[in-house]
Design a protein around this motif. Structure first.
Motif, PDB file in Angstrom:
ATOM      1  N   PHE A 261      45.938  33.837  37.460  1.00  0.00           N
ATOM      2  CA  PHE A 261      45.054  33.681  38.621  1.00  0.00           C
ATOM      3  C   PHE A 261      45.127  34.894  39.553  1.00  0.00           C
ATOM      4  CE2 PHE A 261      45.052  29.150  37.327  1.00  0.00           C
ATOM      5  CZ  PHE A 261      43.670  29.004  37.219  1.00  0.00           C
ATOM      6  N   VAL A 262      46.278  35.539  39.654  1.00  0.00           N
ATOM      7  CA  VAL A 262      46.352  36.750  40.481  1.00  0.00           C
ATOM      8  C   VAL A 262      45.463  37.841  39.880  1.00  0.00           C
ATOM      9  CG1 VAL A 262      47.838  38.656  41.208  1.00  0.00           C
ATOM     10  CG2 VAL A 262      48.612  36.287  41.494  1.00  0.00           C
ATOM     11  N   LEU A 263      45.584  38.028  38.567  1.00  0.00           N
ATOM     12  CA  LEU A 263      44.787  39.090  37.943  1.00  0.00           C
ATOM     13  C   LEU A 263      43.298  38.757  37.979  1.00  0.00           C
ATOM     14  CD1 LEU A 263      47.154  39.975  35.003  1.00  0.00           C
ATOM     15  CD2 LEU A 263      46.576  41.418  36.945  1.00  0.00           C
ATOM     16  N   LEU A 264      42.976  37.475  37.836  1.00  0.00           N
ATOM     17  CA  LEU A 264      41.570  37.090  37.928  1.00  0.00           C
ATOM     18  C   LEU A 264      41.048  37.360  39.341  1.00  0.00           C
ATOM     19  CD1 LEU A 264      39.054  35.901  36.715  1.00  0.00           C
ATOM     20  CD2 LEU A 264      39.960  33.611  37.099  1.00  0.00           C
ATOM     21  N   ALA A 265      41.883  37.073  40.337  1.00  0.00           N
ATOM     22  CA  ALA A 265      41.469  37.349  41.716  1.00  0.00           C
ATOM     23  C   ALA A 265      41.255  38.851  41.919  1.00  0.00           C
ATOM     24  CB  ALA A 265      42.501  36.809  42.702  1.00  0.00           C
ATOM     25  N   VAL A 266      42.106  39.676  41.315  1.00  0.00           N
ATOM     26  CA  VAL A 266      41.932  41.128  41.449  1.00  0.00           C
ATOM     27  C   VAL A 266      40.636  41.570  40.770  1.00  0.00           C
ATOM     28  CG1 VAL A 266      42.870  43.388  40.841  1.00  0.00           C
ATOM     29  CG2 VAL A 266      44.407  41.591  41.647  1.00  0.00           C
ATOM     30  N   ALA A 267      40.363  41.007  39.594  1.00  0.00           N
ATOM     31  CA  ALA A 267      39.122  41.357  38.893  1.00  0.00           C
ATOM     32  C   ALA A 267      37.914  40.948  39.745  1.00  0.00           C
ATOM     33  CB  ALA A 267      39.061  40.681  37.529  1.00  0.00           C
ATOM     34  N   ALA A 268      38.019  39.784  40.389  1.00  0.00           N
ATOM     35  CA  ALA A 268      36.926  39.328  41.251  1.00  0.00           C
ATOM     36  C   ALA A 268      36.791  40.252  42.458  1.00  0.00           C
ATOM     37  CB  ALA A 268      37.179  37.889  41.704  1.00  0.00           C
ATOM     38  N   TRP A 269      37.904  40.709  42.958  1.00  0.00           N
ATOM     39  CA  TRP A 269      37.943  41.599  44.123  1.00  0.00           C
ATOM     40  C   TRP A 269      37.212  42.914  43.835  1.00  0.00           C
ATOM     41  CZ3 TRP A 269      43.273  43.804  46.128  1.00  0.00           C
ATOM     42  CH2 TRP A 269      43.147  44.220  47.449  1.00  0.00           C
ATOM     43  N   THR A 270      37.491  43.522  42.684  1.00  0.00           N
ATOM     44  CA  THR A 270      36.832  44.802  42.367  1.00  0.00           C
ATOM     45  C   THR A 270      35.345  44.593  42.111  1.00  0.00           C
ATOM     46  OG1 THR A 270      37.406  44.575  40.030  1.00  0.00           O
ATOM     47  CG2 THR A 270      38.889  45.883  41.399  1.00  0.00           C
ATOM     48  N   SER A 271      34.942  43.363  41.759  1.00  0.00           N
ATOM     49  CA  SER A 271      33.504  43.091  41.631  1.00  0.00           C
ATOM     50  C   SER A 271      32.889  42.857  43.000  1.00  0.00           C
ATOM     51  CB  SER A 271      33.262  41.845  40.769  1.00  0.00           C
ATOM     52  OG  SER A 271      33.807  42.028  39.494  1.00  0.00           O
ATOM     53  N   SER A 272      33.609  42.147  43.868  1.00  0.00           N
ATOM     54  CA  SER A 272      33.005  41.806  45.149  1.00  0.00           C
ATOM     55  C   SER A 272      32.822  43.050  46.011  1.00  0.00           C
ATOM     56  CB  SER A 272      33.829  40.748  45.875  1.00  0.00           C
ATOM     57  OG  SER A 272      35.096  41.242  46.189  1.00  0.00           O
ATOM     58  N   ILE A 273      33.705  44.036  45.882  1.00  0.00           N
ATOM     59  CA  ILE A 273      33.476  45.249  46.688  1.00  0.00           C
ATOM     60  C   ILE A 273      32.179  45.938  46.259  1.00  0.00           C
ATOM     61  CG2 ILE A 273      35.902  45.690  47.311  1.00  0.00           C
ATOM     62  CD1 ILE A 273      36.045  47.760  45.147  1.00  0.00           C
ATOM     63  N   SER A 274      31.829  45.796  44.967  1.00  0.00           N
ATOM     64  CA  SER A 274      30.580  46.433  44.537  1.00  0.00           C
ATOM     65  C   SER A 274      29.368  45.656  45.042  1.00  0.00           C
ATOM     66  CB  SER A 274      30.530  46.590  43.022  1.00  0.00           C
ATOM     67  OG  SER A 274      30.194  45.381  42.399  1.00  0.00           O
ATOM     68  N   LEU A 275      29.578  44.386  45.396  1.00  0.00           N
ATOM     69  CA  LEU A 275      28.465  43.625  45.966  1.00  0.00           C
ATOM     70  C   LEU A 275      28.316  43.895  47.459  1.00  0.00           C
ATOM     71  CD1 LEU A 275      29.128  40.323  44.022  1.00  0.00           C
ATOM     72  CD2 LEU A 275      26.940  41.528  44.037  1.00  0.00           C
ATOM     73  N   LEU A 276      29.403  44.249  48.111  1.00  0.00           N
ATOM     74  CA  LEU A 276      29.334  44.544  49.551  1.00  0.00           C
ATOM     75  C   LEU A 276      28.901  45.990  49.805  1.00  0.00           C
ATOM     76  CD1 LEU A 276      29.774  43.271  52.314  1.00  0.00           C
ATOM     77  CD2 LEU A 276      32.168  43.938  52.222  1.00  0.00           C
ATOM     78  N   GLU A 277      29.033  46.832  48.810  1.00  0.00           N
ATOM     79  CA  GLU A 277      28.708  48.255  48.991  1.00  0.00           C
ATOM     80  C   GLU A 277      27.227  48.511  49.322  1.00  0.00           C
ATOM     81  OE1 GLU A 277      30.819  50.839  49.183  1.00  0.00           O
ATOM     82  OE2 GLU A 277      29.204  52.320  49.312  1.00  0.00           O
ATOM     83  N   PRO A 278      26.265  47.887  48.595  1.00  0.00           N
ATOM     84  CA  PRO A 278      24.865  48.207  48.922  1.00  0.00           C
ATOM     85  C   PRO A 278      24.475  47.836  50.357  1.00  0.00           C
ATOM     86  CG  PRO A 278      25.004  47.146  46.775  1.00  0.00           C
ATOM     87  CD  PRO A 278      26.363  47.052  47.389  1.00  0.00           C
ATOM     88  N   PRO A 279      24.761  46.610  50.851  1.00  0.00           N
ATOM     89  CA  PRO A 279      24.395  46.356  52.251  1.00  0.00           C
ATOM     90  C   PRO A 279      25.131  47.286  53.213  1.00  0.00           C
ATOM     91  CG  PRO A 279      25.442  44.386  51.260  1.00  0.00           C
ATOM     92  CD  PRO A 279      25.238  45.377  50.173  1.00  0.00           C
TER      93      PRO A 279
END
Ligand code: TRP
Length: 452
Positions: free
Chosen positions: A318-336
């Motif tokens: 679950f920690v590694l899954l959270a990290v994988a989700a984290w690196t995806s979510s930063i790419s979603l926050l980048e455009p706005p």
């Protein structure tokens, strides 16, 4: 004149770009969404259609997005403004950037809540490991209790959002990507270990059959649409996210080569996740159909309870899954964020904060859709399901369609040929045919089949 660099910074190398783009692509989409959609859509046929969508629609559009980004070197909306005004094209095409911005906001709003689930599970398993919490004996009940509590959903959603905005505000995405250089392979190993557990249960054969042997009679218009939407979602395509990353790509790097590497990485993680999870589903007699968004949270704890060192394993997972989700979510926050920096001349930190607060507030709709607003139905779905469907299955494919049509039919051929200079003439003609005809036709057919 084409700019050589972007005001937001540049990737230092091909590998840096590949890591960042794979970090964006590999996330909850592979490990949470792919298995649950496969379960809900009847298995094999869904998986094969998904793979076809990756190859025929996803890959050519990924190359198109990256090349548009590299041409404009700005945030998506301004990249499109620049390209359309320099090329004398209609301003209509800027709508691609707006659709992208809207879908990023919607996707991140629920993505953050699900990311919160992974943090919640990581934390609970850590407490268990320390002997401070009781074992999860009935995973369905534990998962249900989490959903029933708006307080804990909102709490973990908030934590996940703070992690995301922290990285984007400080502009240290590249630092996180570096950490991912070894965390991602570790996630891959954890999944391989789970597959090993699956082998020990003797159910891998059955899982393989479920995942890869198609039963075409199961296929409905909605199945194909879900597969197409998942191809876009998993590759982070259709909302100009990869376009943003392309804006920071140095000139000489081969776009086809990086696109293929990212797509292969992303697809192998999804397939491995499927092969790791379905043996557990079969071994514990769970109905493989209709697992819903809770699938990994209700199935995997059964395996963790049964494995040697299962609780420690669960923490790592679950920690590694959270990290994988984290690196995806930063790419979603980048455009706005990049858009607010350019449009309102905000500092990067302020722009990230403003975007994050708005997206966090929208995320409350998702958090409450599992409890207080459980009964509310929109388009036959609960609120979270409706947001996920609208953004992933409709807006991403429509955004992708417009990107393909614009790049294929309107952008000057010299420009795209120049950007794809690493392709042979034959391969370039093949790519052009895919973005001009095949990808748009498939997206239109799938949408027509689902709605007409
Ligand atoms: N691809 C990511 C995943 O699979 C999620 C994601 C990140 C995304 N950026 C995106 C989805 C842009 C759609 C568009 O978890």
């Amino acid at each position: 004149m084409q700019q050589q660099t972007s005001i937001h910074g540049m990737w230092s190398s091909r590998l840096a770009f590949i890591l960042a783009a794979s970090g964006s692509a590999v996330g909850l989409g592979n490990i949470w969404r792919f298995p649950y959609l496969t379960s809900d859509n009847g298995g094999g046929a869904f998986v094969l259609i998904y793979l076809a969508c990756i190859a025929l629609v996803g890959l050519p559009i990924m190359a198109a997005e990256i090349l548009l980004g590299r041409q404009g070197r700005l945030s998506p909306i301004n990249t499109l403004r620049k390209i359309t005004s320099e090329g004398g094209h209609s301003r209509f095409w800027v709508v691609i950037g707006w659709i992208g911005l809207a879908s990023a906001v919607m996707i991140l709003s629920f993505y953050s809540v699900i990311g919160g689930w992974t943090l919640n599970y990581a934390f609970d398993y850590l407490l268990q490991l320390l002997g401070m919490a009781p074992a999860i004996t009935d995973p369905g009940a534990t998962f249900g209790a989490m959903l029933a509590s708006p307080g804990s959903l909102v709490l973990w959603h908030t934590v996940f959002m703070l992690l995301t905005v922290g990285v984007v505000a400080l502009g240290v995405e590249k630092g996180l990507e570096r950490a991912v250089t070894w965390l991602m392979p570790l996630l891959f190993l954890i999944l391989l270990g789970l597959l090993g557990y699956g082998v020990s249960t003797g159910k891998v054969g059955q899982a393989f059959e479920f995942l890869f042997v198609p039963d075409w009679s199961e296929v409905k218009g909605s199945t194909v649409l879900a597969a197409l939407g998942q191809a876009f979602f998993s590759l982070s395509l259709g909302m100009c996210g990869i376009m943003t990353y392309g804006a920071y790509l140095p000139q000489g790097i081969s776009i086809p080569r990086v696109s293929i590497t990212v797509a292969l990485t992303d697809t192998s993680v999804a397939l491995l996740a499927g092969l790791a999870i379905f043996p557990v589903v079969f071994a514990f007699g769970i109905d493989p159909a209709g697992g819903g968004p809770g699938l990994i949270f209700t199935a995997l704890p059964l395996a963790f309870n049964d494995m040697p060192f299962g609780i420690a394993y669960a923490v790592a997972f679950f920690v590694l899954l959270a990290v994988a989700a984290w690196t995806s979510s930063i790419s979603l926050l980048e455009p706005p964020t990049a858009f607010l920096v350019e449009k309102c001349k905000l500092t990067r930190g302020k722009a990230a904060m403003v975007s994050a607060v708005a997206i966090w507030a929208l995320g409350l709709v998702t958090a409450l859709s599992f409890n207080v607003w459980q009964q509310v139905r929109v388009m036959g779905r609960d609120l979270q399901g409706a947001i996920e469907y609208l953004a992933s299955d409709l807006m991403l494919p429509i955004g992708g369609l417009l990107i393909a049509v614009f790049t294929g039919w309107f952008l000057s051929r010299d420009t795209s040929r120049g950007e794809l200079s690493h392709l042979s003439d034959g391969a370039f003609a093949g790519w052009l045919w895919l973005v001009r005809v095949v990808a748009p036709a498939l997206v239109l057919l799938v949408l027509a089949r689902a709605f007409l």
